[in-house]
Scaffold this motif. Structure first.
Motif, PDB file in Angstrom:
ATOM      1  N   VAL A  40     -13.793 146.660  27.730  1.00  0.00           N
ATOM      2  CA  VAL A  40     -12.778 145.633  27.524  1.00  0.00           C
ATOM      3  C   VAL A  40     -12.425 145.642  26.038  1.00  0.00           C
ATOM      4  CG1 VAL A  40     -12.299 143.164  27.604  1.00  0.00           C
ATOM      5  CG2 VAL A  40     -13.625 144.238  29.434  1.00  0.00           C
ATOM      6  N   ARG A  41     -11.127 145.753  25.752  1.00  0.00           N
ATOM      7  CA  ARG A  41     -10.709 145.890  24.361  1.00  0.00           C
ATOM      8  C   ARG A  41      -9.593 144.900  24.039  1.00  0.00           C
ATOM      9  NH1 ARG A  41      -8.255 151.024  24.087  1.00  0.00           N
ATOM     10  NH2 ARG A  41      -8.228 150.847  21.821  1.00  0.00           N
ATOM     11  N   ALA A  42      -9.617 144.391  22.818  1.00  0.00           N
ATOM     12  CA  ALA A  42      -8.574 143.481  22.344  1.00  0.00           C
ATOM     13  C   ALA A  42      -8.280 143.783  20.883  1.00  0.00           C
ATOM     14  CB  ALA A  42      -9.007 142.028  22.503  1.00  0.00           C
ATOM     15  N   ALA A  88     -18.040 136.061  19.212  1.00  0.00           N
ATOM     16  CA  ALA A  88     -19.186 135.945  20.124  1.00  0.00           C
ATOM     17  C   ALA A  88     -18.681 136.174  21.541  1.00  0.00           C
ATOM     18  CB  ALA A  88     -19.851 134.581  20.007  1.00  0.00           C
ATOM     19  N   VAL A  89     -19.488 136.893  22.329  1.00  0.00           N
ATOM     20  CA  VAL A  89     -19.194 137.142  23.746  1.00  0.00           C
ATOM     21  C   VAL A  89     -20.400 136.678  24.548  1.00  0.00           C
ATOM     22  CG1 VAL A  89     -18.624 138.856  25.504  1.00  0.00           C
ATOM     23  CG2 VAL A  89     -17.731 139.115  23.180  1.00  0.00           C
ATOM     24  N   LEU A 106     -17.109 144.666  16.824  1.00  0.00           N
ATOM     25  CA  LEU A 106     -15.943 144.143  16.110  1.00  0.00           C
ATOM     26  C   LEU A 106     -15.765 144.998  14.873  1.00  0.00           C
ATOM     27  CD1 LEU A 106     -13.774 141.889  15.906  1.00  0.00           C
ATOM     28  CD2 LEU A 106     -15.406 140.607  14.520  1.00  0.00           C
ATOM     29  N   ALA A 107     -14.628 145.713  14.797  1.00  0.00           N
ATOM     30  CA  ALA A 107     -14.423 146.648  13.699  1.00  0.00           C
ATOM     31  C   ALA A 107     -13.001 146.544  13.181  1.00  0.00           C
ATOM     32  CB  ALA A 107     -14.704 148.079  14.163  1.00  0.00           C
ATOM     33  N   ALA A 108     -12.853 146.681  11.841  1.00  0.00           N
ATOM     34  CA  ALA A 108     -11.516 146.717  11.233  1.00  0.00           C
ATOM     35  C   ALA A 108     -10.840 148.022  11.615  1.00  0.00           C
ATOM     36  CB  ALA A 108     -11.630 146.594   9.720  1.00  0.00           C
ATOM     37  N   ILE A 109      -9.529 147.964  11.868  1.00  0.00           N
ATOM     38  CA  ILE A 109      -8.821 149.160  12.319  1.00  0.00           C
ATOM     39  C   ILE A 109      -7.821 149.668  11.287  1.00  0.00           C
ATOM     40  CG2 ILE A 109      -9.111 148.667  14.763  1.00  0.00           C
ATOM     41  CD1 ILE A 109      -6.328 147.525  14.825  1.00  0.00           C
ATOM     42  N   ASP A 110      -7.712 149.008  10.152  1.00  0.00           N
ATOM     43  CA  ASP A 110      -6.894 149.536   9.054  1.00  0.00           C
ATOM     44  C   ASP A 110      -7.418 148.977   7.743  1.00  0.00           C
ATOM     45  OD1 ASP A 110      -6.013 146.941   8.875  1.00  0.00           O
ATOM     46  OD2 ASP A 110      -3.966 147.355   9.538  1.00  0.00           O
ATOM     47  N   SER A 119     -14.392 144.980  21.213  1.00  0.00           N
ATOM     48  CA  SER A 119     -14.660 145.685  22.465  1.00  0.00           C
ATOM     49  C   SER A 119     -16.057 145.343  22.956  1.00  0.00           C
ATOM     50  CB  SER A 119     -14.524 147.202  22.278  1.00  0.00           C
ATOM     51  OG  SER A 119     -15.493 147.692  21.375  1.00  0.00           O
ATOM     52  N   PHE A 120     -16.186 145.279  24.267  1.00  0.00           N
ATOM     53  CA  PHE A 120     -17.505 145.096  24.870  1.00  0.00           C
ATOM     54  C   PHE A 120     -17.496 145.696  26.261  1.00  0.00           C
ATOM     55  CE2 PHE A 120     -15.170 141.397  26.264  1.00  0.00           C
ATOM     56  CZ  PHE A 120     -15.625 141.138  27.545  1.00  0.00           C
ATOM     57  N   LEU A 121     -18.695 145.943  26.775  1.00  0.00           N
ATOM     58  CA  LEU A 121     -18.854 146.621  28.058  1.00  0.00           C
ATOM     59  C   LEU A 121     -19.504 145.667  29.056  1.00  0.00           C
ATOM     60  CD1 LEU A 121     -18.595 149.341  29.580  1.00  0.00           C
ATOM     61  CD2 LEU A 121     -20.940 149.823  28.878  1.00  0.00           C
ATOM     62  N   PRO A 122     -18.729 145.071  29.964  1.00  0.00           N
ATOM     63  CA  PRO A 122     -19.342 144.189  30.973  1.00  0.00           C
ATOM     64  C   PRO A 122     -20.114 145.004  32.002  1.00  0.00           C
ATOM     65  CG  PRO A 122     -16.992 144.437  31.391  1.00  0.00           C
ATOM     66  CD  PRO A 122     -17.266 145.160  30.114  1.00  0.00           C
TER      67      PRO A 122
END
Length: 744
Positions: free
Chosen positions: A579-581, A599-600, A611-615, A624-627
């Motif tokens: 799952v990505r946002a 938090a998830v 949680l990572a910076a993309i620029d 992103s996380f993996l359910p």
């Protein structure tokens, strides 16, 4: 043991000829000087020595093969979901044909391959009975992604050399799936179903949660596959959709729609009337058809909608019944989701005041009958408090502290402009100054001005739902005007300018919104907005929309979307699928100034996430996380602004609920998606075979077994020094014989 010669055939033949010629010459030579028996004895030694020399020149090699101590380990993974029960080829179902293939493999490779069995639906188990349960005829959903994820973590599997999955692929095309480390070989079990007539309820979209008195819209997609054109054209007379609700232990039909004719795929919408009570309501959609079809498995789907009692309670506080109050009251009167309570402090002469409460709630009337609350808990009966133009001197210390605590604990307050508001009302030296989202000046004169001030929306705020109607108005009309402005000081760091008013050659913030503790504060720097509700119908719609959306956004303070702009990269969320946002920090803050916390959780337990910076801007991130399982996952974000003494101010909170699980009906897509399965197997290092080509998998097994067989090459001349030893022994024996015969 296999013998092979490393020399060229020409050299071997030439060597044999030379060996025979030498043997003949040696025979005649020995026969001249010795008797026949002695000649044969001496010749035998020379012959053996020449043979050994010839073998050395040919350089023969011994090849020894040995099988490993442990056989090849293979895990067979069978899909036993309900769609595998369909008999789409003769009398055998997909599940029966898959089991037959497994039995044949285990029989033919007994002793060479160690097979382990696994079975899956939306769960995985080593025994099919654990998945079938007490009701084997109940619908069993397919969850391919969850099965693959479970195989990755299956501690009972002893590192298999390969996985063989027998499945029809499920109903959805999945992306970003976590794959096992072992190569995955897939046997796609199923006929090309589009050639077999089948009517299906492909997908149903519905709101998981609705508010009391709100309408709910349900969308259903139907598909008629494999029917000829003549049959499809008859569908309207023979097929329809029914929506049923479970009530008093019975399914009761509440709506019916005819299926559109002449279309293979069609979309249908149901509207449920406003619901006046909270709770969970059970519904069922049925596709009813008289035309013959492959299965009825995909013709029905049950789902639930939760109805929440979320009526927004608002307190309006003023010292007089003015035009602004009347306009707001008329605006909210048509919205049943907002309940307005009014409290007026009317002066009667001297120091005494009379308090007038407008509400239908007797408890609230009694509580407010003595004036504005002096405790924060009293104010928590409301989601939002509106403060009209009231002088700062009229507030008691207890009332001020109660309002501050109320907002800090998650409440919302709207301050309206006017001659007694903000700096003009003496708030600069008030305890409530900290609540105001901009700095205040002690200078009273010129803070409140009148005139004609055009209203605009800053570019960065034009996507905000609060000002959506105003933005639409500005696209086709000249800017509307207001006739008064409270000129604010500089905005505080957490404040955002939602609406602007032109003043001279520039502009000033007209509507400012900011966080305070866990709550929110809004300042509307005018007392003439109410005129919009009386000017014309278009501006009246803008006025009504602005107030309603503002109050609703303040009540739902966890997801306003002004600072935290979140974009989810998929619509369906499945176990085993990432799952990505994308998260962007709005509000024109400098790069890296706003800190982001995330938090998830699932079932109140934390889940792993990234949680990572993309620029390099410092204002864009990817979450992103993996359910691993179906269920509800809560995503909570906080945008924080660093403050003094290692403190951080919360700019905005974001909370989002994701329901992980398939939104499609089991068996909705009975045709095999070979492209998807081929890609899935390829990415794992395996291959996907159609059911009728399953025999090709045997060659893969044979190759893997052959690769595990060890080979050892031994050269004659150097093999344990046997060759040299025999050569020397023959020379010694010949020497000994010659000595005995006195030939030396």
């Amino acid at each position: 043991m296999i013998w092979q010669c490393s020399s060229e055939p020409f050299l071997i033949v030439s060597g044999l000829i030379v060996l025979l010629a030498a043997f003949a010459w040696l025979w005649f030579y020995l026969r001249k000087g010795y008797s026949q028996s002695v000649a044969w004895l001496l010749l035998s030694f020379r012959f053996l020595l020449l043979v050994l020399l010839f073998l050395a020149l040919c350089d023969p090699v011994s090849l020894t093969t040995a099988r490993p101590d442990e056989p090849l380990r293979v895990t067979l993974v069978n899909d036993i979901s309900s769609s595998m029960d369909i008999a789409d080829q003769g009398n055998m179902s997909r599940n029966e044909r898959a089991e037959k293939l497994c039995q044949e493999l285990m029989r033919d490779y007994e002793g060479q391959v160690s097979f382990t069995r696994r079975y899956f639906t939306d769960e995985i188990s080593d025994h099919p009975g654990a998945l079938l349960g007490d009701q084997p005829q109940a619908v069993r959903q397919t969850d391919l992604a969850a099965a693959l994820l479970a195989l990755c973590d299956d501690k009972h599997l002893a590192d298999p050399d390969m996985l063989i999955m027998l499945t029809d692929g499920g109903d959805q095309t999945l992306a970003d799936i976590i794959l096992p480390a072992e190569p995955l070989y897939i046997i796609a079990v199923g006929a090309d179903v589009p050639d077999i007539p089948d009517a299906s309820l492909v997908r149903v979209d519905f709101p998981a949660v609705v508010d009391v008195l709100a309408e709910a819209r349900i969308t259903a997609v139907t598909e008629f596959a494999g029917f000829d054109k003549e049959t499809v054209s008859l569908i309207p007379a023979q097929s329809y959709l029914t929506l049923e609700e479970f009530h008093d232990n019975f399914w009761v039909e509440i709506s019916r729609l005819a299926v559109a004719g002449g279309q293979d795929i069609s979309r249908h919408e149901f509207e449920i009337n406003p619901i006046d009570s909270s709770g969970v309501r059970q519904f069922r959609l049925n596709l009813v058809t008289d035309v013959p079809e492959l299965t009825l498995l995909n013709n029905s789907l049950e789902f639930a909608i939760e109805v929440r009692d979320k009526q927004l309670r608002v307190l309006y506080y003023a010292h007089e019944i003015g035009w602004e109050f009347k306009a707001v009251r008329n605006c909210l009167a048509d919205d049943s989701s907002i309940k307005l309570t009014a409290l007026f402090r009317l002066a009667q002469g001297g120091s005494e005041s009379q308090f007038v409460v407008q509400t239908s709630d007797s408890d609230i009337r009694d509580m407010l009958g003595v004036g504005f609350p002096v405790e924060a808990d009293m104010l928590k009966n409301f989601e939002c408090v509106i403060i009209d133009s009231v002088a700062a001197a009229s507030w008691s210390s207890q009332q001020s502290q109660a309002l501050i605590d109320y907002v800090a604990d998650g409440g919302a307050v709207v301050f309206l402009g006017g001659e007694l508001s903000f700096a003009a009302g003496g708030y600069a030296r008030s305890e409530l100054a900290d609540l105001i989202p901009f700095s205040l000046s002690d200078v009273v004169s010129n803070n409140f001005v009148t005139g004609q001030f055009p209203v605009t929306v800053p570019v960065g705020m034009q996507q905000d739902t609060v000002v959506s109607e105003l933005v639409n108005y500005l696209r086709i009309q000249s800017p509307p005007v207001i006739e008064s402005v409270n000129i604010p000081g500089s905005l505080k760091p957490a404040a955002l300018e939602l609406v602007s008013a032109g003043l001279g050659q520039g502009s000033v913030p007209l509507i400012v919104i900011s966080r305070f503790g866990n709550g929110q504060v809004v300042a509307i720097n005018t007392n003439t907005f109410w005129r919009w509700s009386r000017d014309n119908e278009q501006l009246k719609d803008v006025f009504n929309s602005l107030w309603r959306q503002l109050l609703k956004s303040l009540a739902d303070i966890t997801d306003p979307g002004r600072i935290l702009k979140v974009q989810w990269l998929q619509d369906d969320f499945l176990p085993g699928q990432n799952v990505r946002a994308l998260i962007a920090i709005g509000g024109n803050y400098p790069a890296g100034m706003v800190h982001l916390n995330a938090a998830v959780t699932r079932a109140e337990k934390p889940a792993d996430f990234k949680l990572a910076a993309i620029d390099d801007s410092g204002n864009k991130y990817e979450l992103s996380f993996l359910p691993e399982n179906k269920g509800d996952y809560f995503i909570n974000l906080e945008a924080l602004l660093p403050g003094g003494a290692n403190q951080k101010q919360v700019l905005e909170k974001y909370s989002h609920l994701i329901t992980v699980g398939s939104g499609m009906n089991e068996g909705a897509r009975l045709s095999i998606n070979h492209i998807f399965l081929n890609d899935l197997a390829f990415r794992s290092g395996g291959v996907c075979y159609r059911e009728n080509n399953a025999a090709m998998l045997r060659q893969v097994l044979n190759d893997k077994i052959a690769q595990r067989t060890t080979r050892q090459f031994s050269y004659l001349v150097s093999y344990n020094n046997y060759f040299i030893s025999i050569f020397l022994i023959l020379i010694f024996i010949e020497f000994y014989v010659r000595r005995k015969l006195n030939l030396i």
